[in-house]
Design an enzyme around this catalytic site. Structure first.
Site, PDB file in Angstrom:
ATOM      1  N   HIS A 110     -12.089  -2.919   0.079  1.00 36.79           N
ATOM      2  CA  HIS A 110     -12.986  -1.838  -0.345  1.00 36.79           C
ATOM      3  C   HIS A 110     -12.333  -0.472  -0.080  1.00 36.79           C
ATOM      4  O   HIS A 110     -12.288   0.385  -0.962  1.00 36.79           O
ATOM      5  CB  HIS A 110     -14.321  -1.949   0.404  1.00 36.79           C
ATOM      6  N   GLU A 111     -11.814  -0.296   1.134  1.00 38.21           N
ATOM      7  CA  GLU A 111     -11.200   0.989   1.486  1.00 38.21           C
ATOM      8  C   GLU A 111      -9.904   1.220   0.712  1.00 38.21           C
ATOM      9  O   GLU A 111      -9.618   2.335   0.284  1.00 38.21           O
ATOM     10  CB  GLU A 111     -10.968   1.090   2.991  1.00 38.21           C
ATOM     11  N   HIS A 163     -10.367   2.782  -2.641  1.00 42.13           N
ATOM     12  CA  HIS A 163     -10.535   4.247  -2.633  1.00 42.13           C
ATOM     13  C   HIS A 163      -9.200   4.967  -2.798  1.00 42.13           C
ATOM     14  O   HIS A 163      -9.126   6.013  -3.445  1.00 42.13           O
ATOM     15  CB  HIS A 163     -11.183   4.718  -1.324  1.00 42.13           C
TER      16      HIS A 163
END
Length: 181
Positions: free
Chosen positions: A140-141, A144
């Protein structure tokens, strides 16, 4: 320092990030501030674009998930210039949220295991395999840093159903308990 968290609609969340170099000023202070921000917001991960910095840096603190996954006990790390180079074919769908999308959650399918190269907070190189919940939050990170947000990974139908909520976020119509910009 507690940073304000960037909310959906800000262009920095859509830009691929630049490498973080050892000569970047106050890297340790930046990382410490990100952990303080993450703690204040009650999240498990935070990427530099979420505080308005287009840098290949994210942090995770999976300690809150230790009851569900013992591997998460005291698991708190910074990842600089990461590169995921292998993903397992086995996937799992989790209900995901994001500090940049207050109040919004959606089911996202991700690999159960990944291999990644990265530098730690001291710019020491690592090559590791991650599984389970750690792999999930890291992916998820990592997204980004590529200019990808979790709603990009949901079905077009689901994204269409979220359209009005996304519009409200972009217009600043949301409530949350942490500082935003």
């Amino acid at each position: 320092m507690i940073y304000p968290i960037v909310i959906y609609g800000d262009n920095v969340l859509r830009e691929p990030c630049e490498a973080l170099t050892p000569d970047y000023p106050d890297t340790r202070k930046l990382i410490d501030g990100m952990f303080a921000t993450l703690d204040e917001a009650g999240g498990v991960g935070l990427a530099a674009p979420q505080i308005g910095k287009s840098l290949r840096l994210f942090i995770v603190d999976c300690t809150a998930w230790a009851d569900d996954d013992p591997d998460c006990t005291d698991y708190k790390r910074a990842f600089i210039n990461p590169e995921i180079y292998e993903r397992s074919e086995e996937t799992k769908t989790y209900n995901e949220g994001c500090l940049s999308f207050p109040g919004l959650y959606a089911d996202v399918k991700r690999s159960l295991g990944i291999r990644m190269r990265y530098l730690d907070a001291n710019f020491q190189p690592h090559d590791e395999e991650f599984t389970g919940l750690k792999a999930w939050v890291i992916q998820h990170e990592y997204d980004h840093l590529e200019g990808t947000v979790f709603i990009d990974r949901v079905s077009p139908l689901r994204r269409n159903l979220l359209k009005s909520k996304l519009l409200n976020l972009a217009k600043g119509k949301y409530k949350c308990a942490y500082k935003t910009r």
